[in-house]
Write a protein that holds these residues in place. Sequence first.
Motif, PDB file in Angstrom:
ATOM      1  N   ARG A  32       0.816  -1.215   0.000  1.00  0.00           N
ATOM      2  CA  ARG A  32       0.000   0.000   0.000  1.00  0.00           C
ATOM      3  C   ARG A  32       0.851   1.268   0.000  1.00  0.00           C
ATOM      4  O   ARG A  32       0.306   2.364  -0.045  1.00  0.00           O
ATOM      5  CB  ARG A  32      -0.939  -0.008   1.205  1.00  0.00           C
ATOM      6  N   SER A  33       2.162   1.126   0.068  1.00  0.00           N
ATOM      7  CA  SER A  33       3.060   2.274   0.143  1.00  0.00           C
ATOM      8  C   SER A  33       3.706   2.558  -1.206  1.00  0.00           C
ATOM      9  O   SER A  33       4.402   1.711  -1.747  1.00  0.00           O
ATOM     10  CB  SER A  33       4.157   2.012   1.179  1.00  0.00           C
ATOM     11  N   ALA A  34       3.480   3.758  -1.716  1.00  0.00           N
ATOM     12  CA  ALA A  34       4.056   4.138  -3.009  1.00  0.00           C
ATOM     13  C   ALA A  34       5.567   4.315  -2.938  1.00  0.00           C
ATOM     14  O   ALA A  34       6.272   4.054  -3.903  1.00  0.00           O
ATOM     15  CB  ALA A  34       3.413   5.428  -3.502  1.00  0.00           C
ATOM     16  N   ASP A  35       6.063   4.747  -1.779  1.00  0.00           N
ATOM     17  CA  ASP A  35       7.493   5.036  -1.651  1.00  0.00           C
ATOM     18  C   ASP A  35       8.237   3.998  -0.819  1.00  0.00           C
ATOM     19  O   ASP A  35       9.360   4.223  -0.394  1.00  0.00           O
ATOM     20  CB  ASP A  35       7.691   6.432  -1.044  1.00  0.00           C
ATOM     21  N   GLY A  36       7.600   2.862  -0.557  1.00  0.00           N
ATOM     22  CA  GLY A  36       8.244   1.797   0.191  1.00  0.00           C
ATOM     23  C   GLY A  36       7.780   1.744   1.634  1.00  0.00           C
ATOM     24  O   GLY A  36       6.949   2.525   2.067  1.00  0.00           O
ATOM     25  N   ALA A  37       8.346   0.809   2.352  1.00  0.00           N
ATOM     26  CA  ALA A  37       8.006   0.613   3.756  1.00  0.00           C
ATOM     27  C   ALA A  37       9.197  -0.020   4.451  1.00  0.00           C
ATOM     28  O   ALA A  37      10.060  -0.617   3.803  1.00  0.00           O
ATOM     29  CB  ALA A  37       6.770  -0.281   3.887  1.00  0.00           C
ATOM     30  N   GLU A  38       9.222   0.141   5.750  1.00  0.00           N
ATOM     31  CA  GLU A  38      10.220  -0.521   6.588  1.00  0.00           C
ATOM     32  C   GLU A  38       9.444  -1.309   7.620  1.00  0.00           C
ATOM     33  O   GLU A  38       9.045  -0.759   8.650  1.00  0.00           O
ATOM     34  CB  GLU A  38      11.139   0.518   7.233  1.00  0.00           C
ATOM     35  N   GLY A  39       9.168  -2.569   7.321  1.00  0.00           N
ATOM     36  CA  GLY A  39       8.280  -3.352   8.180  1.00  0.00           C
ATOM     37  C   GLY A  39       6.887  -2.763   8.072  1.00  0.00           C
ATOM     38  O   GLY A  39       6.350  -2.619   6.984  1.00  0.00           O
ATOM     39  N   THR A  40       6.339  -2.348   9.215  1.00  0.00           N
ATOM     40  CA  THR A  40       5.016  -1.725   9.189  1.00  0.00           C
ATOM     41  C   THR A  40       5.106  -0.200   9.246  1.00  0.00           C
ATOM     42  O   THR A  40       4.103   0.474   9.444  1.00  0.00           O
ATOM     43  CB  THR A  40       4.135  -2.234  10.350  1.00  0.00           C
ATOM     44  N   ARG A  41       6.306   0.339   9.034  1.00  0.00           N
ATOM     45  CA  ARG A  41       6.463   1.804   8.927  1.00  0.00           C
ATOM     46  C   ARG A  41       6.206   2.213   7.488  1.00  0.00           C
ATOM     47  O   ARG A  41       6.890   1.773   6.574  1.00  0.00           O
ATOM     48  CB  ARG A  41       7.865   2.256   9.344  1.00  0.00           C
ATOM     49  N   TYR A  42       5.209   3.061   7.319  1.00  0.00           N
ATOM     50  CA  TYR A  42       4.859   3.628   6.026  1.00  0.00           C
ATOM     51  C   TYR A  42       5.866   4.733   5.712  1.00  0.00           C
ATOM     52  O   TYR A  42       6.167   5.571   6.566  1.00  0.00           O
ATOM     53  CB  TYR A  42       3.434   4.182   6.114  1.00  0.00           C
ATOM     54  N   VAL A  43       6.407   4.738   4.508  1.00  0.00           N
ATOM     55  CA  VAL A  43       7.401   5.729   4.096  1.00  0.00           C
ATOM     56  C   VAL A  43       6.808   6.615   3.007  1.00  0.00           C
ATOM     57  O   VAL A  43       6.182   6.125   2.069  1.00  0.00           O
ATOM     58  CB  VAL A  43       8.687   5.040   3.577  1.00  0.00           C
ATOM     59  N   LYS A  44       7.017   7.926   3.164  1.00  0.00           N
ATOM     60  CA  LYS A  44       6.549   8.887   2.170  1.00  0.00           C
ATOM     61  C   LYS A  44       7.686   9.838   1.840  1.00  0.00           C
ATOM     62  O   LYS A  44       8.371  10.339   2.723  1.00  0.00           O
ATOM     63  CB  LYS A  44       5.355   9.689   2.722  1.00  0.00           C
ATOM     64  N   GLU A  45       7.896  10.067   0.546  1.00  0.00           N
ATOM     65  CA  GLU A  45       8.929  10.995   0.088  1.00  0.00           C
ATOM     66  C   GLU A  45       8.259  12.197  -0.574  1.00  0.00           C
ATOM     67  O   GLU A  45       7.313  12.046  -1.348  1.00  0.00           O
ATOM     68  CB  GLU A  45       9.859  10.312  -0.907  1.00  0.00           C
ATOM     69  N   PHE A  46       8.793  13.381  -0.254  1.00  0.00           N
ATOM     70  CA  PHE A  46       8.353  14.616  -0.887  1.00  0.00           C
ATOM     71  C   PHE A  46       9.537  15.173  -1.655  1.00  0.00           C
ATOM     72  O   PHE A  46      10.662  15.179  -1.149  1.00  0.00           O
ATOM     73  CB  PHE A  46       7.923  15.658   0.161  1.00  0.00           C
TER      74      PHE A  46
END
Length: 138
Positions: A32-46
Amino acid sequence: MAAAKKTTSAAEARTKQFPAKDGEAAVEVDERSADGAEGTRYVKEFVVLKASWPARDEEAAHDANAAAVANEAIQRGLHPRGKASFDGAEDHPDGLSLTLTYSVDTVPSSVDDVPQDTTTPRDVIEAAGGDTGSGGKG
């Protein structure tokens, strides 16, 4: 002779769509993460122009981005827990911009037993003093 059509049961389709229901929360967050994930940490890049970062108080800019991260995670079916952290900035390949990376712990909504603990964009804004435009100092 026509090939037999493969059918998928409703239960199989549900677990493919929601891997967390099979105990694979990290897989669902990553999907569900467009910019990746670290385990269950959602990652977002701007991506922002170097010349305009920050366009205002840096703390207020981070608060606004944290609210945006919470909003996007929710839109993607993930429930944020706590405020997004600023994980760093890197030069963008275009040479003119920066990539700002944020992350937040999440729980896939498909398995969230305590959805009332979800951190909403409003929670982030209120924690910043009610105004991300002035970092709550306004």
